[in-house]
Scaffold this active site. Sequence first.
Site, PDB file in Angstrom:
ATOM      1  N   THR A   5      41.490  18.243  54.702  1.00  0.00           N
ATOM      2  CA  THR A   5      42.529  17.733  55.608  1.00  0.00           C
ATOM      3  C   THR A   5      42.323  18.359  56.983  1.00  0.00           C
ATOM      4  O   THR A   5      41.939  19.528  57.094  1.00  0.00           O
ATOM      5  CB  THR A   5      43.946  18.035  55.088  1.00  0.00           C
ATOM      6  OG1 THR A   5      44.143  19.448  55.010  1.00  0.00           O
ATOM      7  CG2 THR A   5      44.186  17.386  53.727  1.00  0.00           C
ATOM      8  N   GLY A   6      42.579  17.570  58.015  1.00  0.00           N
ATOM      9  CA  GLY A   6      42.317  18.062  59.369  1.00  0.00           C
ATOM     10  C   GLY A   6      40.833  18.239  59.577  1.00  0.00           C
ATOM     11  O   GLY A   6      40.372  19.283  60.037  1.00  0.00           O
ATOM     12  N   GLY A   7      40.080  17.193  59.263  1.00  0.00           N
ATOM     13  CA  GLY A   7      38.613  17.295  59.321  1.00  0.00           C
ATOM     14  C   GLY A   7      38.000  16.624  60.531  1.00  0.00           C
ATOM     15  O   GLY A   7      36.793  16.371  60.548  1.00  0.00           O
ATOM     16  N   THR A   8      38.824  16.337  61.548  1.00  0.00           N
ATOM     17  CA  THR A   8      38.275  15.560  62.666  1.00  0.00           C
ATOM     18  C   THR A   8      37.837  16.414  63.846  1.00  0.00           C
ATOM     19  O   THR A   8      37.247  15.906  64.790  1.00  0.00           O
ATOM     20  CB  THR A   8      39.292  14.506  63.161  1.00  0.00           C
ATOM     21  OG1 THR A   8      40.448  15.172  63.675  1.00  0.00           O
ATOM     22  CG2 THR A   8      39.685  13.566  62.036  1.00  0.00           C
ATOM     23  N   GLY A  10      37.350  20.942  65.235  1.00  0.00           N
ATOM     24  CA  GLY A  10      37.528  22.363  64.960  1.00  0.00           C
ATOM     25  C   GLY A  10      36.934  22.788  63.619  1.00  0.00           C
ATOM     26  O   GLY A  10      35.848  22.339  63.218  1.00  0.00           O
ATOM     27  N   ILE A  11      37.669  23.648  62.926  1.00  0.00           N
ATOM     28  CA  ILE A  11      37.186  24.246  61.676  1.00  0.00           C
ATOM     29  C   ILE A  11      36.941  23.172  60.616  1.00  0.00           C
ATOM     30  O   ILE A  11      35.946  23.209  59.886  1.00  0.00           O
ATOM     31  CB  ILE A  11      38.226  25.283  61.175  1.00  0.00           C
ATOM     32  CG1 ILE A  11      38.295  26.473  62.139  1.00  0.00           C
ATOM     33  CG2 ILE A  11      37.902  25.743  59.751  1.00  0.00           C
ATOM     34  CD1 ILE A  11      39.510  27.381  61.940  1.00  0.00           C
ATOM     35  N   GLY A  12      37.848  22.192  60.531  1.00  0.00           N
ATOM     36  CA  GLY A  12      37.713  21.144  59.513  1.00  0.00           C
ATOM     37  C   GLY A  12      36.467  20.306  59.706  1.00  0.00           C
ATOM     38  O   GLY A  12      35.749  20.007  58.740  1.00  0.00           O
ATOM     39  N   SER A 129      45.668  32.529  58.195  1.00  0.00           N
ATOM     40  CA  SER A 129      45.345  33.082  59.516  1.00  0.00           C
ATOM     41  C   SER A 129      45.509  34.587  59.473  1.00  0.00           C
ATOM     42  O   SER A 129      46.456  35.097  58.859  1.00  0.00           O
ATOM     43  CB  SER A 129      46.279  32.515  60.587  1.00  0.00           C
ATOM     44  OG  SER A 129      46.042  33.195  61.814  1.00  0.00           O
ATOM     45  N   TYR A 142      54.578  30.766  63.408  1.00  0.00           N
ATOM     46  CA  TYR A 142      53.232  30.426  62.911  1.00  0.00           C
ATOM     47  C   TYR A 142      52.787  31.438  61.853  1.00  0.00           C
ATOM     48  O   TYR A 142      52.345  31.058  60.759  1.00  0.00           O
ATOM     49  CB  TYR A 142      52.246  30.421  64.089  1.00  0.00           C
ATOM     50  CG  TYR A 142      50.806  30.243  63.698  1.00  0.00           C
ATOM     51  CD1 TYR A 142      50.319  29.003  63.283  1.00  0.00           C
ATOM     52  CD2 TYR A 142      49.900  31.313  63.744  1.00  0.00           C
ATOM     53  CE1 TYR A 142      48.983  28.839  62.938  1.00  0.00           C
ATOM     54  CE2 TYR A 142      48.573  31.151  63.401  1.00  0.00           C
ATOM     55  CZ  TYR A 142      48.117  29.912  63.002  1.00  0.00           C
ATOM     56  OH  TYR A 142      46.795  29.752  62.647  1.00  0.00           O
TER      57      TYR A 142
HETATM   58  N1  LIG Z   1      41.581  28.073  65.966  1.00  0.00           N
HETATM   59  C1  LIG Z   1      41.979  29.281  65.604  1.00  0.00           C
HETATM   60  O1  LIG Z   1      41.857  30.253  66.379  1.00  0.00           O
HETATM   61  C2  LIG Z   1      42.565  29.516  64.241  1.00  0.00           C
HETATM   62  C3  LIG Z   1      42.761  30.843  63.809  1.00  0.00           C
HETATM   63  C4  LIG Z   1      43.309  31.066  62.543  1.00  0.00           C
HETATM   64  C5  LIG Z   1      43.670  30.008  61.753  1.00  0.00           C
HETATM   65  N2  LIG Z   1      43.469  28.725  62.213  1.00  0.00           N
HETATM   66  C6  LIG Z   1      43.864  27.640  61.316  1.00  0.00           C
HETATM   67  O2  LIG Z   1      42.734  26.824  61.076  1.00  0.00           O
HETATM   68  C7  LIG Z   1      43.144  25.482  60.809  1.00  0.00           C
HETATM   69  C8  LIG Z   1      42.370  24.530  61.681  1.00  0.00           C
HETATM   70  O3  LIG Z   1      42.565  24.920  63.026  1.00  0.00           O
HETATM   71  P1  LIG Z   1      41.680  24.355  64.230  1.00  0.00           P
HETATM   72  O4  LIG Z   1      41.766  25.375  65.310  1.00  0.00           O
HETATM   73  O5  LIG Z   1      40.380  23.878  63.729  1.00  0.00           O
HETATM   74  O6  LIG Z   1      42.626  23.123  64.681  1.00  0.00           O
HETATM   75  P2  LIG Z   1      42.331  21.841  65.589  1.00  0.00           P
HETATM   76  O7  LIG Z   1      41.119  22.040  66.402  1.00  0.00           O
HETATM   77  O8  LIG Z   1      43.614  21.550  66.293  1.00  0.00           O
HETATM   78  O9  LIG Z   1      42.085  20.701  64.490  1.00  0.00           O
HETATM   79  C9  LIG Z   1      43.151  20.376  63.653  1.00  0.00           C
HETATM   80  C10 LIG Z   1      42.758  19.223  62.756  1.00  0.00           C
HETATM   81  O10 LIG Z   1      43.885  18.908  61.935  1.00  0.00           O
HETATM   82  C11 LIG Z   1      44.322  17.569  62.187  1.00  0.00           C
HETATM   83  N3  LIG Z   1      45.773  17.570  62.064  1.00  0.00           N
HETATM   84  C12 LIG Z   1      46.672  18.261  62.800  1.00  0.00           C
HETATM   85  N4  LIG Z   1      47.922  18.024  62.353  1.00  0.00           N
HETATM   86  C13 LIG Z   1      47.781  17.166  61.311  1.00  0.00           C
HETATM   87  C14 LIG Z   1      48.689  16.560  60.414  1.00  0.00           C
HETATM   88  N5  LIG Z   1      50.021  16.786  60.503  1.00  0.00           N
HETATM   89  N6  LIG Z   1      48.212  15.745  59.438  1.00  0.00           N
HETATM   90  C15 LIG Z   1      46.884  15.511  59.324  1.00  0.00           C
HETATM   91  N7  LIG Z   1      45.968  16.064  60.144  1.00  0.00           N
HETATM   92  C16 LIG Z   1      46.419  16.880  61.117  1.00  0.00           C
HETATM   93  C17 LIG Z   1      43.791  17.257  63.578  1.00  0.00           C
HETATM   94  O11 LIG Z   1      43.647  15.874  63.808  1.00  0.00           O
HETATM   95  P3  LIG Z   1      44.879  15.009  64.431  1.00  0.00           P
HETATM   96  O12 LIG Z   1      45.417  15.757  65.597  1.00  0.00           O
HETATM   97  O13 LIG Z   1      44.267  13.681  64.781  1.00  0.00           O
HETATM   98  O14 LIG Z   1      45.870  14.877  63.329  1.00  0.00           O
HETATM   99  C18 LIG Z   1      42.441  17.959  63.518  1.00  0.00           C
HETATM  100  O15 LIG Z   1      41.533  17.203  62.727  1.00  0.00           O
HETATM  101  C19 LIG Z   1      44.665  25.467  61.041  1.00  0.00           C
HETATM  102  O16 LIG Z   1      45.327  25.628  59.797  1.00  0.00           O
HETATM  103  C20 LIG Z   1      44.891  26.696  61.912  1.00  0.00           C
HETATM  104  O17 LIG Z   1      46.196  27.197  61.786  1.00  0.00           O
HETATM  105  C21 LIG Z   1      42.928  28.454  63.417  1.00  0.00           C
END
Ligand SMILES: NC(=O)c1ccc[n+]([C@@H]2O[C@H](COP(=O)([O-])OP(=O)(O)OC[C@H]3O[C@@H](n4cnc5c(N)ncnc54)[C@H](OP(=O)(O)O)[C@@H]3O)[C@@H](O)[C@H]2O)c1
Length: 235
Positions: A5-8, A10-12, A129, A142
């Site tokens: 989930t959230g694979g579009t 960043g990390i996903g 996190s 958060y």
């Molecule tokens: N980046 C960091 O520094 C960091 C650090 C610690 C933990 N994390 C955790 O890592 C995970 C991924 O973070 P990221 O930084 O890669 O985030 P990101 O770049 O914002 O990517 C988030 C992904 O999730 C999707 N998404 C967001 N809300 C959604 C929803 N309600 N339903 C379905 N898809 C949804 C987004 O696509 P759409 O917007 O099109 O839905 C996108 O594919 C999160 O759980 C975040 O809390 C991140």
Amino acid sequence: MAVITGGTRGIGLATATLFANEGAYVFVTGRHQKELDEAVASIGKNVTGVQGDVANPDDLDRLYERVKARGGIDILFANVGLGGFVPLGSITEDYYDKMFDTNVKGLLFTVQKALPLLNNGASIILTGSAAAAKGTPGFGVYAASKAAIRSFVRTWTVELKDRHIRSNVLSPGPVSTPQTAIQPPEAIARIVASVPMGRMAEPEEIAKAALFLASDESSFITGIELFADGGRAQV
Ligand SMILES: NC(=O)c1ccc[n+]([C@@H]2O[C@H](COP(=O)([O-])OP(=O)(O)OC[C@H]3O[C@@H](n4cnc5c(N)ncnc54)[C@H](OP(=O)(O)O)[C@@H]3O)[C@@H](O)[C@H]2O)c1
């Protein structure tokens, strides 16, 4: 087969790309169709995109109908999570609901609705996190949502043991993703300054940790929180 989930982005996206390159068939989700189409094109092979919001149970049902048509799930990476900086005193009910509906409720039902499709021996990975183990100004809601995830995994580890399903939390420190890019730069700089390795991670570094938890390389590992945080929550 893997569901991310959230694979579009960043990390996903980095994880979906790595898993597909390793030979897994991958389902990726996101709310925005255009970004989803772009992600599917960039992953290139072994991939299906299903649009949907994890906070909407009907969308999750639609996702799993599509998955079911293809078979059982070996890897479930419940990765969606929203971040934000709002200090105690300024937290609104709307902000709280949005964070917990996505990060906690969305994740819980992502896993619960997948249960009938999970193969015995499957691996569940939840994105937590390092922030949950720290006190960071403005990050309270958060961090609390990610602490809930860490707790879920302790219970699920015992509840799913008879099916030999392992579940683990993967907790990054700051990662260079689009989500980080939209946060206040000074808040991110403060966090990065607290990372012993002195930098943010690239999404691909977190994807490699996810691959470890997904694979037999971690066959005796369940119920843990694996930190990929450059040491942020360790010292
Ligand atoms: N980046 C960091 O520094 C960091 C650090 C610690 C933990 N994390 C955790 O890592 C995970 C991924 O973070 P990221 O930084 O890669 O985030 P990101 O770049 O914002 O990517 C988030 C992904 O999730 C999707 N998404 C967001 N809300 C959604 C929803 N309600 N339903 C379905 N898809 C949804 C987004 O696509 P759409 O917007 O099109 O839905 C996108 O594919 C999160 O759980 C975040 O809390 C991140």
